[in-house]
Design an enzyme around this catalytic site. Structure first.
Site, mmCIF file in Angstrom:
data_model
loop_
_atom_site.group_PDB
_atom_site.id
_atom_site.type_symbol
_atom_site.label_atom_id
_atom_site.label_comp_id
_atom_site.label_asym_id
_atom_site.label_seq_id
_atom_site.Cartn_x
_atom_site.Cartn_y
_atom_site.Cartn_z
ATOM 1 N N ASP A 1 -0.389 -2.632 11.933
ATOM 2 C CA ASP A 1 0.206 -3.775 12.621
ATOM 3 C C ASP A 1 -0.202 -4.024 14.071
ATOM 4 O O ASP A 1 -0.668 -5.089 14.416
ATOM 5 C CB ASP A 1 1.735 -3.630 12.596
ATOM 6 C CG ASP A 1 2.281 -3.463 11.187
ATOM 7 O OD1 ASP A 1 1.499 -3.216 10.258
ATOM 8 O OD2 ASP A 1 3.505 -3.590 11.015
ATOM 9 N N TRP B 1 0.831 -1.215 0.000
ATOM 10 C CA TRP B 1 0.000 0.000 0.000
ATOM 11 C C TRP B 1 0.861 1.259 0.000
ATOM 12 O O TRP B 1 0.452 2.292 -0.517
ATOM 13 C CB TRP B 1 -1.103 -0.023 1.062
ATOM 14 C CG TRP B 1 -0.771 0.146 2.522
ATOM 15 C CD1 TRP B 1 0.392 -0.179 3.153
ATOM 16 C CD2 TRP B 1 -1.656 0.660 3.535
ATOM 17 N NE1 TRP B 1 0.275 0.078 4.499
ATOM 18 C CE2 TRP B 1 -0.965 0.601 4.774
ATOM 19 C CE3 TRP B 1 -2.951 1.154 3.541
ATOM 20 C CZ2 TRP B 1 -1.536 1.010 5.976
ATOM 21 C CZ3 TRP B 1 -3.525 1.568 4.743
ATOM 22 C CH2 TRP B 1 -2.822 1.496 5.935
ATOM 23 N N ASP B 2 2.088 1.151 0.518
ATOM 24 C CA ASP B 2 3.010 2.290 0.419
ATOM 25 C C ASP B 2 3.151 2.709 -1.046
ATOM 26 O O ASP B 2 3.149 3.902 -1.379
ATOM 27 C CB ASP B 2 4.409 1.925 0.942
ATOM 28 C CG ASP B 2 4.417 1.528 2.408
ATOM 29 O OD1 ASP B 2 3.703 0.579 2.753
ATOM 30 O OD2 ASP B 2 5.148 2.149 3.199
ATOM 31 N N GLU C 1 7.618 8.887 9.533
ATOM 32 C CA GLU C 1 6.663 7.790 9.377
ATOM 33 C C GLU C 1 5.369 8.123 10.123
ATOM 34 O O GLU C 1 4.274 7.915 9.635
ATOM 35 C CB GLU C 1 7.314 6.525 9.943
ATOM 36 C CG GLU C 1 6.579 5.245 9.653
ATOM 37 C CD GLU C 1 7.327 4.042 10.240
ATOM 38 O OE1 GLU C 1 8.395 4.232 10.873
ATOM 39 O OE2 GLU C 1 6.837 2.918 10.064
ATOM 40 N N GLY D 1 -2.165 -3.566 7.603
ATOM 41 C CA GLY D 1 -1.362 -2.339 7.486
ATOM 42 C C GLY D 1 -1.225 -1.601 8.809
ATOM 43 O O GLY D 1 -0.366 -0.748 8.968
HETATM 44 C C1 2M8 Z 1 4.794 -1.268 8.768
HETATM 45 O O1 2M8 Z 1 4.747 -2.678 8.651
HETATM 46 C C2 2M8 Z 1 5.937 -3.487 8.494
HETATM 47 C C3 2M8 Z 1 5.465 -4.892 8.215
HETATM 48 O O2 2M8 Z 1 4.761 -4.893 7.021
HETATM 49 C C4 2M8 Z 1 6.831 -3.533 9.707
HETATM 50 O O3 2M8 Z 1 6.448 -3.075 10.782
HETATM 51 O O4 2M8 Z 1 7.926 -4.043 9.577
HETATM 52 C C5 2M8 Z 1 3.340 -0.774 8.713
HETATM 53 O O5 2M8 Z 1 3.261 0.551 9.125
HETATM 54 C C6 2M8 Z 1 2.769 -0.938 7.304
HETATM 55 O O6 2M8 Z 1 1.507 -0.343 7.211
HETATM 56 C C7 2M8 Z 1 3.696 -0.346 6.258
HETATM 57 O O7 2M8 Z 1 3.213 -0.679 4.987
HETATM 58 C C8 2M8 Z 1 5.127 -0.858 6.406
HETATM 59 C C9 2M8 Z 1 6.103 -0.144 5.477
HETATM 60 O O8 2M8 Z 1 5.957 1.247 5.571
HETATM 61 O O9 2M8 Z 1 5.580 -0.691 7.748
#
Ligand code: 2M8
Length: 670
Positions: free
Chosen positions: A389, A255-256, A624, A387
């Site tokens: 988490d 989704w990013d 972020e 998304g």
């Molecule tokens: C975060 O998720 C990842 C796992 O997919 C992580 O924590 O390592 C979440 O904020 C997710 O929504 C986002 O897509 C990703 C990358 O920005 O980071």
């Protein structure tokens, strides 16, 4: 003849370099920012002065060779004007005026010279040290006014005397400060303010929101930050694709990429298409779109492809490494804007023609493989798939998982190395995440088998609202490329019906997510309950109560206590403004919410959210996520989707300003 220009450059005590990151607040930098913002909006307005704000640590060598080493460093046309302290305002105005040869500006320097000390004040008098251009000061002032508290305002951005007093009483220049006798508090801490001002305590939902209040946006600063946002996206590219962030997320995320493409559409449509193409290159043969596309040349990431074992599905395209879960399908919604934003309409249509079958296959996948009872609602099988988490919503379903896993240590190590302590899920959570992944690959990603026994299955309100909107936008894309849009509209109506029936909570006047395994609603006061407003999928009789509830819960809507809307209700005992998806402000969620409020006739609230986001990034850069109370940037810096959505918001701000200007000119002519 070209009119003269003066370039101001401010290096704030912020930023990162290699493994170093500055996290400590620098009050002199905040004050300098406030002073300069005010001058840009007042004395320097329209006089050919530009202001660039840079994080010092990322650029420390640039001012150094001009003699500047102690942030805040202010350069005027490349020469150090001040460092280590906030600048002398009248002196700065006079210097700028001399560069511009502007006698009128020189005369204005007097407006900013020291004010006399206030008369001796009683020990009960309340004094606020602040400045009109500092968002937290404005919040504090409006808060005091809303609570009928009398106070004396000392503006430190225009008065050196006020600055001295501040320094004498508190030993620092941090603003805002509220002082009563010899007690003082700094920052906008509403509990402390209430105590000092003898107001009754509140952790009441805020009903005193002022929908007229909007953070100040200075056009020049916005323009500079737009350039920075483009630079962040370009610098985050690796092998032609944009990483979610350079160090913490060094691959392409699902989704990013949608959000990132939306940002590129504003200045490089070709790159927007490349991003989406690259993501869909990893689409599995059943239409499934993985949440990470690994780049073998990028730095290591944990958990990498060897942990996901996605190949066991037998459906991964050759030569691509992917994870084995998906993410919310924002892509149709993000890319439909190509029809308006790409100056080359033929190119936009060609791309939409190419991508339409892939988008359709993705949406088909969700209904074929993730809606086993044909309810019209998609089931997510991992918190990462939603998304969001570690949202409080998932505590209850995760409490069913007690197994431990070999992963936790490695994952913890990654967080310890790359993220700040207290900002990421703890080890107990990581063990559960990894157990769920193991359960998926043990079943060879056979969704039917998984959904018959997997311990984590949720019908997430955010995910389904996003899909509902995406079906509508896919209908628009279908129509544009000459395909049949009717099935997409029908599907949007089906999801909406299911959401309004199964996920509606009449006791709370809003929507819940659903725990499929326990067969019950997951009711927590998160912001995600309100995202159906954005999707345009609320029943007509439900949207007004939802907006109403949003206004009266502790989400700080148009409230001076927050920098934008937090992800979790601030009156909840376990709200944590620094902890990932359990409190902080996220750009994407606020972006959805602003759209939803605009759609439901709340333009002032939508403006407040959008202006707040713009100001956050102008001031602190592209993080972020952000603390809702202090606005400080958290998590990864130079985060791609924040930069991308900033570009979208900035373009909209510009368009609406241009149309207001146009309207007011027409009024004038009439
Ligand atoms: C975060 O998720 C990842 C796992 O997919 C992580 O924590 O390592 C979440 O904020 C997710 O929504 C986002 O897509 C990703 C990358 O920005 O980071």
């Amino acid at each position: 003849m070209k009119s003269p220009t003066v370039h101001l450059t401010l290096y704030r005590h912020a930023g990162t370099f290699l493994f170093l990151k500055i996290r400590k607040r620098c009050e002199a930098c905040d004050l300098t920012y406030v002073v300069l913002s005010r001058l840009m909006a007042e004395a320097f307005q329209g006089r050919g002065v530009t202001l660039t704000i840079k994080p010092w640590l990322n650029n420390w060598w640039k001012p150094l060779w001009r003699g500047g080493w102690h942030a805040p460093i202010l350069l005027v046309n490349g020469t150090v004007f001040s460092q280590g302290v906030a600048p002398d305002v009248p002196g700065l105005i006079r210097l700028v005026a001399s560069h511009l040869n502007d006698a009128d500006l020189t005369a204005r320097a007097g407006d900013y010279s020291s004010q006399p000390r206030p008369l001796a004040l009683s020990a009960e008098a309340i004094v606020v040290y602040g400045s009109p251009a500092c968002p937290h000061c404005t919040r504090l002032i409006l808060y005091l006014e809303a609570n009928d508290v009398a106070f004396v305002l000392r503006d430190v951005s225009s008065s050196a005397m006020a600055r001295e007093e501040l320094k004498d009483s508190t030993g620092s220049l941090q603003i805002p400060v509220l002082r009563k006798g010899d007690q003082w508090i700094s920052g906008m801490d509403r509990h402390a303010v209430r105590e000092l001002a003898n107001l009754e305590s509140d952790c009441e939902p805020s009903t005193a929101a002022d929908s007229e209040y909007r953070p100040l946006i200075v056009a020049d600063q916005l323009a500079t930050t737009v350039e920075q946002a483009k630079r962040v996206l370009r610098e985050n590219q690796f092998d032609g694709q944009t990483r979610a962030s350079r160090r913490l997320y060094p691959h392409q995320w699902n989704w990013d990429t949608g959000f990132i493409a939306r940002g590129y559409l504003h200045f490089d449509a070709e790159q927007a298409y490349r991003e989406i193409r690259s993501l869909f290159r990893a689409q599995w043969s059943d239409g499934f779109l993985p949440h990470i596309v690994f780049n073998p040349n990028a730095q290591d990431h944990f958990p990498g492809p060897e942990y996901w074992q996605a190949d066991r599905s037998g459906r991964v395209p050759a030569d691509v490494s992917t994870s084995g879960i998906s993410q919310p399908p924002v892509h149709a919604t993000m890319i439909v804007a190509a029809l308006d934003l790409d100056p080359d309409k033929d190119r936009a249509l060609r791309f939409l023609n190419e991508i339409y079958p892939k988008l359709k296959a993705l949406h088909d996948f969700f209904f074929t493989h993730r809606d086993p009872r044909g309810e019209g609602l998609v089931t997510a099988v991992h918190p990462w798939e939603t998304g969001i988490d570690n949202a409080p919503l998932w505590d209850e379903p995760l409490s069913r998982i007690t197994s431990t896993s070999s992963w936790s240590r490695d994952m913890q190590r990654r967080y310890d190395e790359l993220a700040q302590h207290g900002e990421r899920p703890p080890r107990t959570y990581i063990a559960k995440y990894s157990f769920l992944v193991e359960n998926l690959f043990r079943h060879d990603y056979d969704w039917q088998a998984i959904l018959s026994r997997h311990p984590f299955q949720v019908q997430d309100i955010l995910f389904n609202a996003i899909l509902c909107r995406a079906e509508r936008d896919l209908a628009t894309i279908a129509a544009a490329v000459g395909a049949d849009s009717a099935p997409h509209i029908e599907r949007a109506v089906r999801i909406a019906r299911a959401m309004n029936a199964k996920l509606w909570n009449p006791d709370a006047d809003t929507y819940d997510s659903y725990d499929v395994v326990a067969d019950r609603h997951l009711r927590r006061e998160t912001i995600f309950s309100y995202i159906p407003l954005y999707a345009g999928c609320c029943d007509a009789d439900k949207s007004a109560p939802v907006v109403n509830r949003l206004r009266v819960r502790c989400f700080c809507l148009a409230d001076h206590n927050c920098v934008a809307v937090p992800s979790y209700d601030m009156c909840q005992a376990d709200f944590d403004g620094e902890f990932y998806w359990r409190g902080p402000v996220w750009f994407n969620i606020n972006w959805f919410l602003a759209k939803g409020l605009r759609r439901h006739d709340q333009p002032e609230l939508a403006d407040w959210i959008e202006h707040s986001l713009l100001q956050l990034a102008i001031r602190d850069g592209f993080y972020e996520y952000y603390s809702p109370e202090t606005g400080s940037g958290l998590g990864a810096s130079d985060f791609s989707w924040t930069a991308a959505l900033f570009l979208d918001l900035a373009a909209n701000w510009q368009t609406s300003r241009d149309s207001n200007d146009h309207e007011s000119k027409e009024d004038h002519i009439a």
